[in-house]
Design an enzyme around this catalytic site. Structure first.
Site, PDB file in Angstrom:
ATOM      1  N   PHE A 305       0.816  -1.206   0.000  1.00  0.00           N
ATOM      2  CA  PHE A 305       0.000   0.000   0.000  1.00  0.00           C
ATOM      3  C   PHE A 305       0.860   1.270   0.000  1.00  0.00           C
ATOM      4  CE2 PHE A 305      -2.369  -3.465   1.798  1.00  0.00           C
ATOM      5  CZ  PHE A 305      -3.602  -3.366   1.169  1.00  0.00           C
ATOM      6  N   CYS A 306       0.435   2.224  -0.812  1.00  0.00           N
ATOM      7  CA  CYS A 306       0.998   3.569  -0.852  1.00  0.00           C
ATOM      8  C   CYS A 306       2.527   3.505  -0.981  1.00  0.00           C
ATOM      9  CB  CYS A 306       0.537   4.331   0.379  1.00  0.00           C
ATOM     10  SG  CYS A 306       0.663   6.107   0.217  1.00  0.00           S
ATOM     11  N   SER A 307       3.265   4.090  -0.026  1.00  0.00           N
ATOM     12  CA  SER A 307       4.729   4.077  -0.149  1.00  0.00           C
ATOM     13  C   SER A 307       5.270   2.655  -0.096  1.00  0.00           C
ATOM     14  CB  SER A 307       5.357   4.912   0.964  1.00  0.00           C
ATOM     15  OG  SER A 307       4.972   4.437   2.235  1.00  0.00           O
ATOM     16  N   GLY A 309       3.858   0.229  -1.513  1.00  0.00           N
ATOM     17  CA  GLY A 309       3.677  -0.260  -2.871  1.00  0.00           C
ATOM     18  C   GLY A 309       4.802   0.169  -3.792  1.00  0.00           C
TER      19      GLY A 309
END
Length: 570
Positions: A305-307, A309
């Site tokens: 997720f997010c960073s 990812g």
């Protein structure tokens, strides 16, 4: 097909705030350099002023129209209304003639300012920078923020016999004593990590200097043979994926028969300043290795997720370029931008000079302060995250509501200077978009060579990771991919349990190059994307086996109970 209802505004202030709370590379430069730099218009302001003067004749009719509207307001014949604007729902805004004129004048002036700004036809970068200032000025000058005008505030003062003034002043003083110096958005005593948050049963099976690895206890008689590793963002704590029971993605995945492992990042301090992409890439590799060995599987699914990812994709691209993706069964990404699509404020605001200054600032401390990030995020959506609580907490003296997402949002972490620098460098260079440009472990990264299936989730109202930028991953990653566009924003699109009656998501069997074309051909499915993801995983892992009777393995013995220790580090 998409419908207008899919994009309808959220009337719940807490949930609306959650949609805007959290983040990533979002203005990492501002978090290091300070929020108030954002308020300086600079050359963009000079250029806008020049265009305003040069177009004064063309814009004159708008000034005359505004003057005419003001005349109507003073005569009491204006028909301007606030509509569904939640700031002005109190009947007192229309019952009083004087207050109604204040409201209508504000509506007329703010609308004229925005319309005039749109007609200046500024460059995309200038428009994004100046719109931030304009929106903040308009929000700050709302009559709802004035304690002498707002009827709800005056009513509260009368009902409490002035006690709300005392309580509100105390709230204001308390919030301004320390960073992030924005209104408190959640009751700090409502939640307790390990007691009513992050309580899905599990144990720590691996602890390094960088992370703890949690293995969750199966709740089904049989489990999928291939484990699933959850890689959380490096900003804030991992338990956004394991909130309260019934709202926990981890709990749901375990209940669906997945063998679930999750990483919990250490909160870095100055001594960890050198931790960068290589450090975190190696950590994810170590976690993948542990998950596969404990589950006695050759491969593992990974959802990041997010960073987290970005880091996982970078690792995947490096492994692919080196021909070493044997351990990776699939890669799934949540609200992750690998390469911007030129649709957000962050992309307009950041440049190489600012990035260098920001990196030097965080390097001097050894880290980027998470509370500085929280301040930046709050001012990006001032109506929901600043002024809503200005009225409630300070003018009415209320205690903010209990909301698990906002509690998590306030539980900030630091980012090591090395990781901060690597994120900025990757964003400025767009290195993940060009095969071989990015490097990990000194070796090239090539996302197009990452030939595994991908499941990519974005939120249509996400202003941190715009869905169009998330969609671009479908064009960068090799292998087949399924793009899912959820309702809501950055965090609420992820915390989306099947019990959410408002949940919907859009899908499209095709992934054309242009995100707008994808949206035009998408269909809307009722419900959460969580069951869709589990079904997608099952299609790629049809084998089951008996659930393990104990957690860990000989090489990875259980150390202590989840949620572990790193999650409690300040």
């Amino acid at each position: 097909m998409s419908t207008a209802a899919d994009d309808a505004p959220n009337d719940d202030p807490a949930e609306a705030a959650a949609n805007n709370a959290a983040a990533l590379d979002m203005l990492l430069s501002d978090a290091a350099l300070g929020m108030w730099r954002r308020w300086i218009p600079g050359m963009a302001g000079v250029r806008a002023t020049g265009r305003l003067l040069s177009q004064s004749v063309r814009l004159a009719p708008r000034g005359l129209s505004l003057a005419g509207e003001f005349t109507k307001i003073m005569l009491g014949s204006s028909t301007l209304e606030a509509g569904r604007d939640k700031r002005f729902t109190d009947p007192g805004w229309t019952d009083s003639r004087a207050r109604k004129r204040f409201l209508q004048s504000y509506l007329a002036l703010s609308a004229a300012a925005r319309e005039t700004f749109d007609e200046l036809d500024l460059s995309w970068k200038d428009s994004e920078k100046l719109r931030f200032i304009l929106d903040n000025v308009i929000e700050a000058t709302s009559p709802s923020n004035n304690p002498l005008i707002n009827p709800s505030v005056l009513k509260t003062v009368r009902e409490t016999r002035g006690a709300s003034i005392v309580t509100g002043t105390k709230n204001l003083v308390s919030d301004m004593k320390s960073k992030p110096r924005v209104p408190t958005m959640v009751d700090p005593d409502a939640f307790d990590v390990g007691k009513n948050l992050a309580i899905t049963p599990g144990v720590i099976v691996l602890r390094t200097d960088v992370f703890e690895l949690i293995q969750y206890k199966p709740t089904t008689a049989k489990v999928r043979s291939t484990p699933l590793l959850v890689v959380p963002p490096t900003i804030n704590k991992y338990y956004i994926l394991d909130l309260a029971p019934g709202r926990s993605l981890v709990e749901y995945l375990v209940a669906s028969g997945q063998q679930v492992f999750a990483m919990s990042w250490r909160n870095p301090s100055a001594e960890h300043a050198d931790w960068g992409f290589d450090t975190y890439g190696q950590a994810i590799l170590d976690a993948m290795d542990a998950a596969t060995r404990i589950a006695r599987s050759k491969t593992t699914h990974v959802i990041a997720f997010c960073s987290g990812g970005i880091l996982t994709s970078t690792l995947g691209g490096q492994l692919a370029a080196a021909g070493k993706t044997d351990q990776l069964a699939s890669l799934s990404l949540g609200v992750t931008v690998l390469a911007p699509a030129g649709v957000g404020l962050m992309e307009a605001a950041i440049d190489d000079r600012l990035a260098k200054t920001a990196k030097a600032t965080s390097r001097s401390k050894g880290y980027l302060d998470g509370k500085a990030l929280a301040e930046i995020f709050a001012w990006l959506r001032p109506s929901d995250l600043i002024w809503n609580y200005w009225v409630s907490n300070y003018l009415q003296g209320k205690t903010p509501p209990a909301f698990d997402i906002l509690y998590w949002n306030a539980d900030t972490t630091r980012m090591s200077a090395g990781l901060h620098a690597d994120f900025l460098d990757a964003a400025i260079a767009g290195s993940l978009a060009t095969p071989g440009m990015g490097k990990l472990f000194g070796e090239p990264v090539d996302l197009s060579a990452l030939d595994v299936d991908s499941y990519i989730v974005a939120g249509i109202a996400d202003h941190i990771s715009p869905w169009q930028s998330c969609y671009r991953s479908t064009q960068l990653l090799g292998g087949s991919n399924r793009f899912v566009l959820s309702t809501s924003g950055h965090i609420a699109s992820l915390v989306n349990p099947p019990t959410n009656q408002k949940a919907r998501f859009r899908i499209n069997d095709d992934n054309p190059p242009d995100a707008a074309d994808w949206l035009a051909g998408a269909t809307t499915e009722q419900g959460s994307w969580w069951p869709d993801y589990v079904a997608w995983l099952r299609e790629r892992d049809t084998t089951e086996k008996a659930a393990p009777k104990s957690l860990g393995a000989k090489a990875f013995p259980p150390l202590y109970a989840a949620p572990g220790n790193y999650v409690f580090e300040d």
